[in-house]
Design a protein around this motif. Sequence first.
Motif, PDB file in Angstrom:
ATOM      1  N   LYS A  29      89.413 -64.018 -27.027  1.00 42.36           N
ATOM      2  CA  LYS A  29      90.735 -64.191 -27.629  1.00 42.36           C
ATOM      3  C   LYS A  29      90.641 -64.430 -29.125  1.00 42.36           C
ATOM      4  O   LYS A  29      89.674 -64.990 -29.615  1.00 42.36           O
ATOM      5  N   ARG A  30      91.685 -63.970 -29.796  1.00 43.42           N
ATOM      6  CA  ARG A  30      91.901 -64.233 -31.230  1.00 43.42           C
ATOM      7  C   ARG A  30      90.735 -63.770 -32.108  1.00 43.42           C
ATOM      8  O   ARG A  30      90.294 -64.481 -32.998  1.00 43.42           O
ATOM      9  N   VAL A  31      90.263 -62.573 -31.854  1.00 42.74           N
ATOM     10  CA  VAL A  31      89.193 -61.985 -32.661  1.00 42.74           C
ATOM     11  C   VAL A  31      89.809 -61.497 -33.972  1.00 42.74           C
ATOM     12  O   VAL A  31      90.804 -60.763 -33.960  1.00 42.74           O
ATOM     13  N   ARG A  32      89.221 -61.908 -35.082  1.00 45.16           N
ATOM     14  CA  ARG A  32      89.717 -61.483 -36.399  1.00 45.16           C
ATOM     15  C   ARG A  32      89.442 -59.991 -36.580  1.00 45.16           C
ATOM     16  O   ARG A  32      88.333 -59.530 -36.352  1.00 45.16           O
ATOM     17  N   VAL A  33      90.462 -59.261 -36.996  1.00 43.55           N
ATOM     18  CA  VAL A  33      90.332 -57.823 -37.169  1.00 43.55           C
ATOM     19  C   VAL A  33      91.003 -57.396 -38.472  1.00 43.55           C
ATOM     20  O   VAL A  33      92.082 -57.879 -38.810  1.00 43.55           O
ATOM     21  N   LYS A  34      90.322 -56.526 -39.190  1.00 37.49           N
ATOM     22  CA  LYS A  34      90.899 -55.937 -40.398  1.00 37.49           C
ATOM     23  C   LYS A  34      91.466 -54.579 -40.003  1.00 37.49           C
ATOM     24  O   LYS A  34      90.807 -53.786 -39.343  1.00 37.49           O
ATOM     25  N   ILE A  35      92.700 -54.340 -40.397  1.00 42.23           N
ATOM     26  CA  ILE A  35      93.344 -53.064 -40.120  1.00 42.23           C
ATOM     27  C   ILE A  35      92.893 -52.107 -41.230  1.00 42.23           C
ATOM     28  O   ILE A  35      93.089 -52.378 -42.405  1.00 42.23           O
ATOM     29  N   ASP A  36      92.283 -51.003 -40.830  1.00 42.92           N
ATOM     30  CA  ASP A  36      91.671 -50.091 -41.794  1.00 42.92           C
ATOM     31  C   ASP A  36      92.182 -48.673 -41.580  1.00 42.92           C
ATOM     32  O   ASP A  36      91.629 -47.910 -40.801  1.00 42.92           O
ATOM     33  N   THR A  37      93.256 -48.321 -42.298  1.00 44.14           N
ATOM     34  CA  THR A  37      93.833 -46.988 -42.159  1.00 44.14           C
ATOM     35  C   THR A  37      92.948 -45.924 -42.805  1.00 44.14           C
ATOM     36  O   THR A  37      93.173 -44.742 -42.602  1.00 44.14           O
ATOM     37  N   GLY A  38      91.935 -46.335 -43.531  1.00 41.72           N
ATOM     38  CA  GLY A  38      90.988 -45.384 -44.104  1.00 41.72           C
ATOM     39  C   GLY A  38      89.902 -44.981 -43.124  1.00 41.72           C
ATOM     40  O   GLY A  38      89.187 -44.009 -43.348  1.00 41.72           O
ATOM     41  N   ALA A  39      89.779 -45.721 -42.041  1.00 44.14           N
ATOM     42  CA  ALA A  39      88.762 -45.421 -41.020  1.00 44.14           C
ATOM     43  C   ALA A  39      89.426 -44.696 -39.859  1.00 44.14           C
ATOM     44  O   ALA A  39      90.478 -45.108 -39.383  1.00 44.14           O
ATOM     45  N   CYS A  40      88.806 -43.648 -39.412  1.00 43.13           N
ATOM     46  CA  CYS A  40      89.331 -42.912 -38.258  1.00 43.13           C
ATOM     47  C   CYS A  40      89.094 -43.719 -36.982  1.00 43.13           C
ATOM     48  O   CYS A  40      90.016 -43.958 -36.205  1.00 43.13           O
ATOM     49  N   THR A  41      87.875 -44.171 -36.774  1.00 37.41           N
ATOM     50  CA  THR A  41      87.528 -44.906 -35.562  1.00 37.41           C
ATOM     51  C   THR A  41      87.491 -46.408 -35.831  1.00 37.41           C
ATOM     52  O   THR A  41      87.391 -46.844 -36.973  1.00 37.41           O
ATOM     53  N   SER A  42      87.545 -47.162 -34.775  1.00 30.09           N
ATOM     54  CA  SER A  42      87.419 -48.619 -34.855  1.00 30.09           C
ATOM     55  C   SER A  42      85.953 -48.981 -34.683  1.00 30.09           C
ATOM     56  O   SER A  42      85.189 -48.227 -34.076  1.00 30.09           O
ATOM     57  N   ALA A  43      85.561 -50.133 -35.206  1.00 29.02           N
ATOM     58  CA  ALA A  43      84.173 -50.574 -35.096  1.00 29.02           C
ATOM     59  C   ALA A  43      84.136 -52.055 -34.752  1.00 29.02           C
ATOM     60  O   ALA A  43      84.866 -52.854 -35.322  1.00 29.02           O
ATOM     61  N   LEU A  44      83.261 -52.383 -33.812  1.00 28.33           N
ATOM     62  CA  LEU A  44      83.059 -53.766 -33.385  1.00 28.33           C
ATOM     63  C   LEU A  44      81.672 -54.198 -33.807  1.00 28.33           C
ATOM     64  O   LEU A  44      80.691 -53.502 -33.542  1.00 28.33           O
ATOM     65  N   GLY A  45      81.594 -55.329 -34.480  1.00 31.55           N
ATOM     66  CA  GLY A  45      80.315 -55.847 -34.933  1.00 31.55           C
ATOM     67  C   GLY A  45      79.591 -56.595 -33.832  1.00 31.55           C
ATOM     68  O   GLY A  45      80.176 -57.425 -33.149  1.00 31.55           O
ATOM     69  N   ALA A  46      78.335 -56.271 -33.666  1.00 33.16           N
ATOM     70  CA  ALA A  46      77.492 -56.959 -32.685  1.00 33.16           C
ATOM     71  C   ALA A  46      76.311 -57.557 -33.429  1.00 33.16           C
ATOM     72  O   ALA A  46      75.741 -56.920 -34.309  1.00 33.16           O
ATOM     73  N   SER A  47      75.944 -58.783 -33.067  1.00 34.19           N
ATOM     74  CA  SER A  47      74.762 -59.382 -33.692  1.00 34.19           C
ATOM     75  C   SER A  47      73.505 -58.722 -33.160  1.00 34.19           C
ATOM     76  O   SER A  47      72.443 -58.819 -33.757  1.00 34.19           O
ATOM     77  N   GLY A  48      73.650 -58.020 -32.055  1.00 35.39           N
ATOM     78  CA  GLY A  48      72.568 -57.240 -31.483  1.00 35.39           C
ATOM     79  C   GLY A  48      73.069 -56.506 -30.262  1.00 35.39           C
ATOM     80  O   GLY A  48      74.064 -56.909 -29.656  1.00 35.39           O
ATOM     81  N   TYR A  49      72.408 -55.416 -29.949  1.00 37.29           N
ATOM     82  CA  TYR A  49      72.762 -54.710 -28.725  1.00 37.29           C
ATOM     83  C   TYR A  49      71.561 -53.930 -28.232  1.00 37.29           C
ATOM     84  O   TYR A  49      70.637 -53.639 -28.975  1.00 37.29           O
TER      85      TYR A  49
END
Length: 150
Positions: A29-49
Amino acid sequence: MTPEPSKATTPLLPIGWKERLDFPDWGLKRVRVKIDTGACTSALGASGYELVEVNGRLMARLRLALNRRRPEKTAVIEAPVVRMVHVTNTGGGREERPMIEATIRLGPVRKRIRLTITSRAAMRFPMILGREALAGSFVVDVSQKDLLKS
């Protein structure tokens, strides 16, 4: 001749340049997100995967550190990889990233979106929401922020 009635359209929900969203399927819940109309796709940051095969299906096992003030607090989630994609990162370089799908809730809107996984440790926001996720649901007022406080 009478014109056919048009389909009822849902008005676009105004959002600011930054908001908070939920991942209901993951209990986040309540994940901070920047709205980026310059980016086509969305991106989620992971400390590792890591990419693992489970029952013949490629899965991404993600370690998410979504609070900059408490980077030691992580959530581990797994999601099927839709495909590997090549994207241009913020520095202009090309990189290959796994793409997953997730359900988000932003204000009253709940929708399934695709997002790529990357390291956003150096960024102020753990996630960006791009045009594909915004289309058909939201209109961005860049002079505002946190319009959908929950």
